[in-house]
Design a protein around this motif. Sequence first.
Motif, PDB file in Angstrom:
ATOM      1  N   GLY A   7      38.943 -57.347 -77.107  1.00  0.00           N
ATOM      2  CA  GLY A   7      40.236 -57.011 -77.706  1.00  0.00           C
ATOM      3  C   GLY A   7      40.398 -55.512 -77.905  1.00  0.00           C
ATOM      4  N   VAL A   8      41.454 -55.160 -78.598  1.00  0.00           N
ATOM      5  CA  VAL A   8      41.706 -53.751 -78.916  1.00  0.00           C
ATOM      6  C   VAL A   8      41.516 -53.578 -80.424  1.00  0.00           C
ATOM      7  N   ALA A   9      40.587 -52.723 -80.810  1.00  0.00           N
ATOM      8  CA  ALA A   9      40.236 -52.561 -82.215  1.00  0.00           C
ATOM      9  C   ALA A   9      41.465 -52.262 -83.055  1.00  0.00           C
ATOM     10  N   GLY A  10      41.667 -53.068 -84.100  1.00  0.00           N
ATOM     11  CA  GLY A  10      42.762 -52.828 -85.031  1.00  0.00           C
ATOM     12  C   GLY A  10      44.074 -53.487 -84.654  1.00  0.00           C
ATOM     13  N   ASP A  11      44.165 -54.021 -83.444  1.00  0.00           N
ATOM     14  CA  ASP A  11      45.414 -54.672 -83.039  1.00  0.00           C
ATOM     15  C   ASP A  11      45.463 -56.110 -83.561  1.00  0.00           C
ATOM     16  N   ALA A  12      46.670 -56.527 -83.958  1.00  0.00           N
ATOM     17  CA  ALA A  12      46.891 -57.928 -84.299  1.00  0.00           C
ATOM     18  C   ALA A  12      48.240 -58.338 -83.729  1.00  0.00           C
ATOM     19  N   SER A  13      48.302 -59.548 -83.217  1.00  0.00           N
ATOM     20  CA  SER A  13      49.574 -60.035 -82.679  1.00  0.00           C
ATOM     21  C   SER A  13      50.467 -60.498 -83.826  1.00  0.00           C
ATOM     22  N   ASP A  14      51.745 -60.681 -83.530  1.00  0.00           N
ATOM     23  CA  ASP A  14      52.664 -61.189 -84.557  1.00  0.00           C
ATOM     24  C   ASP A  14      52.181 -62.539 -85.086  1.00  0.00           C
ATOM     25  N   ASP A  15      51.718 -63.414 -84.176  1.00  0.00           N
ATOM     26  CA  ASP A  15      51.225 -64.721 -84.611  1.00  0.00           C
ATOM     27  C   ASP A  15      50.022 -64.582 -85.545  1.00  0.00           C
ATOM     28  N   GLN A  16      49.118 -63.688 -85.186  1.00  0.00           N
ATOM     29  CA  GLN A  16      47.929 -63.489 -86.031  1.00  0.00           C
ATOM     30  C   GLN A  16      48.318 -62.952 -87.409  1.00  0.00           C
ATOM     31  N   MET A  17      49.317 -62.065 -87.426  1.00  0.00           N
ATOM     32  CA  MET A  17      49.765 -61.550 -88.726  1.00  0.00           C
ATOM     33  C   MET A  17      50.339 -62.667 -89.586  1.00  0.00           C
ATOM     34  N   HIS A  18      51.108 -63.551 -88.958  1.00  0.00           N
ATOM     35  CA  HIS A  18      51.632 -64.694 -89.713  1.00  0.00           C
ATOM     36  C   HIS A  18      50.498 -65.568 -90.246  1.00  0.00           C
ATOM     37  N   VAL A  19      49.498 -65.799 -89.400  1.00  0.00           N
ATOM     38  CA  VAL A  19      48.372 -66.636 -89.834  1.00  0.00           C
ATOM     39  C   VAL A  19      47.657 -65.994 -91.022  1.00  0.00           C
ATOM     40  N   MET A  20      47.398 -64.694 -90.925  1.00  0.00           N
ATOM     41  CA  MET A  20      46.700 -64.020 -92.024  1.00  0.00           C
ATOM     42  C   MET A  20      47.521 -64.085 -93.307  1.00  0.00           C
ATOM     43  N   ALA A  21      48.835 -63.930 -93.169  1.00  0.00           N
ATOM     44  CA  ALA A  21      49.713 -63.990 -94.346  1.00  0.00           C
ATOM     45  C   ALA A  21      49.664 -65.387 -94.972  1.00  0.00           C
ATOM     46  N   ASP A  22      49.725 -66.414 -94.121  1.00  0.00           N
ATOM     47  CA  ASP A  22      49.675 -67.783 -94.638  1.00  0.00           C
ATOM     48  C   ASP A  22      48.340 -68.075 -95.323  1.00  0.00           C
ATOM     49  N   LEU A  23      47.259 -67.614 -94.711  1.00  0.00           N
ATOM     50  CA  LEU A  23      45.936 -67.857 -95.299  1.00  0.00           C
ATOM     51  C   LEU A  23      45.786 -67.105 -96.618  1.00  0.00           C
ATOM     52  N   ALA A  24      46.380 -65.919 -96.680  1.00  0.00           N
ATOM     53  CA  ALA A  24      46.332 -65.160 -97.934  1.00  0.00           C
ATOM     54  C   ALA A  24      47.070 -65.923 -99.031  1.00  0.00           C
ATOM     55  N   ALA A  25      48.216 -66.504 -98.654  1.00  0.00           N
ATOM     56  CA  ALA A  25      48.999 -67.256 -99.651  1.00  0.00           C
ATOM     57  C   ALA A  25      48.203 -68.470-100.130  1.00  0.00           C
ATOM     58  N   GLN A  26      47.527 -69.083 -99.179  1.00  0.00           N
ATOM     59  CA  GLN A  26      46.806 -70.299 -99.511  1.00  0.00           C
ATOM     60  C   GLN A  26      45.509 -70.042-100.285  1.00  0.00           C
ATOM     61  N   TYR A  27      44.796 -68.983 -99.912  1.00  0.00           N
ATOM     62  CA  TYR A  27      43.437 -68.829-100.424  1.00  0.00           C
ATOM     63  C   TYR A  27      43.153 -67.545-101.206  1.00  0.00           C
ATOM     64  N   SER A  28      44.074 -66.587-101.223  1.00  0.00           N
ATOM     65  CA  SER A  28      43.692 -65.312-101.850  1.00  0.00           C
ATOM     66  C   SER A  28      44.828 -64.684-102.652  1.00  0.00           C
ATOM     67  N   PHE A  29      45.484 -65.487-103.460  1.00  0.00           N
ATOM     68  CA  PHE A  29      46.533 -64.994-104.355  1.00  0.00           C
ATOM     69  C   PHE A  29      47.612 -64.205-103.612  1.00  0.00           C
ATOM     70  N   ASP A  30      47.880 -64.604-102.366  1.00  0.00           N
ATOM     71  CA  ASP A  30      48.981 -64.027-101.597  1.00  0.00           C
ATOM     72  C   ASP A  30      48.862 -62.513-101.405  1.00  0.00           C
ATOM     73  N   GLU A  31      47.637 -62.060-101.191  1.00  0.00           N
ATOM     74  CA  GLU A  31      47.466 -60.618-101.081  1.00  0.00           C
ATOM     75  C   GLU A  31      46.416 -60.289-100.021  1.00  0.00           C
ATOM     76  N   LEU A  32      46.667 -59.206 -99.265  1.00  0.00           N
ATOM     77  CA  LEU A  32      45.740 -58.775 -98.212  1.00  0.00           C
ATOM     78  C   LEU A  32      45.498 -57.282 -98.338  1.00  0.00           C
ATOM     79  N   ARG A  33      44.410 -56.828 -97.777  1.00  0.00           N
ATOM     80  CA  ARG A  33      44.177 -55.386 -97.707  1.00  0.00           C
ATOM     81  C   ARG A  33      43.820 -54.983 -96.275  1.00  0.00           C
ATOM     82  N   VAL A  34      44.297 -53.818 -95.899  1.00  0.00           N
ATOM     83  CA  VAL A  34      43.910 -53.214 -94.621  1.00  0.00           C
ATOM     84  C   VAL A  34      42.772 -52.253 -94.930  1.00  0.00           C
ATOM     85  N   THR A  35      41.715 -52.271 -94.123  1.00  0.00           N
ATOM     86  CA  THR A  35      40.598 -51.369 -94.408  1.00  0.00           C
ATOM     87  C   THR A  35      40.661 -50.138 -93.511  1.00  0.00           C
TER      88      THR A  35
END
Lengths: 163, 552, 107
Positions: free
Chosen positions: B347-375
């Motif tokens: 892959g390309v380091a740091g890239d995420a597709s629109d679908d992957q961003m949606h998945v991460m957002a949904d998982l954050a809502a479900q499992y991590s108080f609806d919050e994410l961090r970029v490192t």
Amino acid sequence: MPLIKNGKFADDNWVLVGDDDELPTDTPVIVSAARWQAERDALIGRNAPLGVKLEAGEAPELIADDLDRLQLVAVNFPAFKDGRGFSYASLLRDRYGFDGEVRAVGEVLRDQWSLMVRCGFDAFDVADGTKIDAFQEALGEFSHVYQATGDGKKTVWQLRHGG
Amino acid sequence: MYRYDEFDHRLVKERVTQFRGQVERRLAGDITEDQFKPLRLMNGVYLQLHAYMLRVAVPYGTLSGSQMHMLADIATKYDKGYGHFTTRQNIQYNWPALSDIPAILDDLASVEMHAIQTSGNCIRNVTSDQYAGAAAGEVDDPRIWSEIIRQWSTFHPEFTFLPRKFKFAVCGMNEDRAAIRFHDIGIEVVKGKDDAPAFDIYVGGGQGRTPMIGHLIGAAVPAVDLIAYLESIMRVYNMNGRRDNLYKARIKILVHALGAEEMKRQVEEEFVHVKEKGVVHLPEEEIARIRAYFAPPAYETLPDESSALNEAMADNKKFADWVKTNVAEHKVDGYAIANISLKPVGGVAGDASDDQMHVMADLAAQYSFDELRVTHEQNIVLAHVKKDDLFALWQGLEKAALGTPNLALITDHIVCPGLDYCALANARSIPISQEIAERFNDLDRQHNIGELKVKISGCINACGHHHVGHIGILGVDKKGTEFYQISLGGSADENASIGDILGPAFTEDEIADAIETIVETYINIRQEGERFIDTYARVGKEPFKETLYATH
Amino acid sequence: MAQHTNKRATTQAVTANRLLDGEVVYFTADGSWSDWLKDADVADGKEACAALLAKTEPSVAAQQVVEPYLFEVAVEDGAIVPASVREKIRMAGPTIRLDLGKQAASA
């Protein structure tokens, strides 16, 4: 070059005098900091308002002791990217309490006017054809500010807590 | 996390209106490109190799689920279905049309986001520790202070036309995940009087063509003085930083020229005056107001040990591998910090597709108080996941190809966009990263090698942090051909160090072999328990140089 | 910054980015801009190249393109080929995403 002062077009009676030019009599003059330092007594002896033009790299400290003899300080912007003049105006107003005219001259963009006013500039040399509406519009683009400057405007941090 | 109030909303909306006007003036020919450029840059709009690029600020790397969904939607609607997360904890879009950017900024404003000051010679997005609020041993949550600095630095009247760009990083403890010693100003929250938060302030760190480690000039500055102290540093820099040479304009050059002691003296002299002015820079009530937004989430009371987790790990080696590498300790019993690697092999380091961003957002809502961090290492963090939920989270990640178990291993690189995208680059960096990742694809081998941070830049500006890579790679151009220079021993953490250049550069075809030689040398000479960086600290560059250049 | 303008090179073409959408474009013999390098006008020698670049001034003034510059090319079997890696990438797209950029449309 048109002059905007306190948000309106104003007559400019000041004459910028070069370092080797003869001083006109009875006319308000703006001289360089170097000429001010070299001919201080002669300049004070004249019977007309005095101004000094600071170039980028000439901090207001240079003329701090003489500010009560000056009615105007012009701050030159050799390029719009050169932001030293923003600090110079802040220092003139906040540290040295200068209450004469602080005029921005040189290359200044429309989008810098509102920031400059906040730093203490009250006069601007503007390009021919500048419309006063554009100036007013530029100054009105932001309703609130986060930072405290000498303009006394209430900051968001103050307004949130009953100002 | 922080939420805008009416004032913040209004300012961001007014900024969009202002930028729309600037774009209109540019398209109408009222202003030239030279005049427009600083204005567009201050809204994060670059002109890159192929197209415009828009950099959107993610303040101190923290995002809500709905913000992440919006970033995905923008990628779909205005770009080419993906975004690139950067070392500044921001996101970049590589293909927006200038004419669409005001509309993108409108969409961002609707979820309390913006692109303000993501470029230009001004104070940039403040970055912070991705484990803020979750790591044990934190003195205070650095995001509180980052948000205060964000507001103070937004449209600062005096410091918007600085000699050069200006970057802040804040960390809340002595374990440094925010590389604070490599920022123009780095801040560590420490305990001050009566254990109240105070600030150690480092000045003059940075990378680029003259890498330097920041100097501590303000020790335990109390909260009430923080903004006044920062104003003082900024003023000394704005008035005295060099403006005659682009490459000598950063504050690190000023600090180096004056010496840290003299810099400190000038700042403190200025500080006395700034304080004398008597303006209340930072009201106590405002600190309290912002602090309330970063109150701990509603954790459940749980045992620290999770039998569900233990069983899942015993049953599923792949999951166990992921937990071993990508999950970190949380300060609250029964919770963990989950890292989502954006570094899949190929892959390309740091890239995420629109679908992957949606998945991460949904998982954050479900499992991590609806919050994410970029490192800053270009990965994503879910900071508060119940250990009981880790397996379900991982399954969700796996489905979206987001379960790569390689955090801090030899395939987890920081990589700048390089010559594939960037107008300043001299060489490509992404293909180099891909070649190295392919070479070390075997997970057991990666684990055997252990922690090893590879950082790759496509030019001397060092956006890929090569100076602070355990292994750093710098792309250079030699008469139209790409070459790659290797340095070893850099580190961005609290043991800050700048890597040593090993010797002559390698071609693209040689670079993966060269890295393998270095790694094999380390394996051969390491002592029990030593990471690569430890071995390097013990033996220096000679053994690596010998094996590397003996074979060439 | 990467050196991409070669004043000594003999055969050169002119490229820029379109103002409105940033697309890479090439200056053609009829004074317009094309998305494709094959349409570009080329010039030989210092003076002819400078003259070619000068011809783009009206389109800068008319807000069509941003920062046109000369870059070295070779003409091989009638096809125009950029000399530098940089211009090859601009002409095609990212080398690690063949589905993006001009290469995607031409494939």
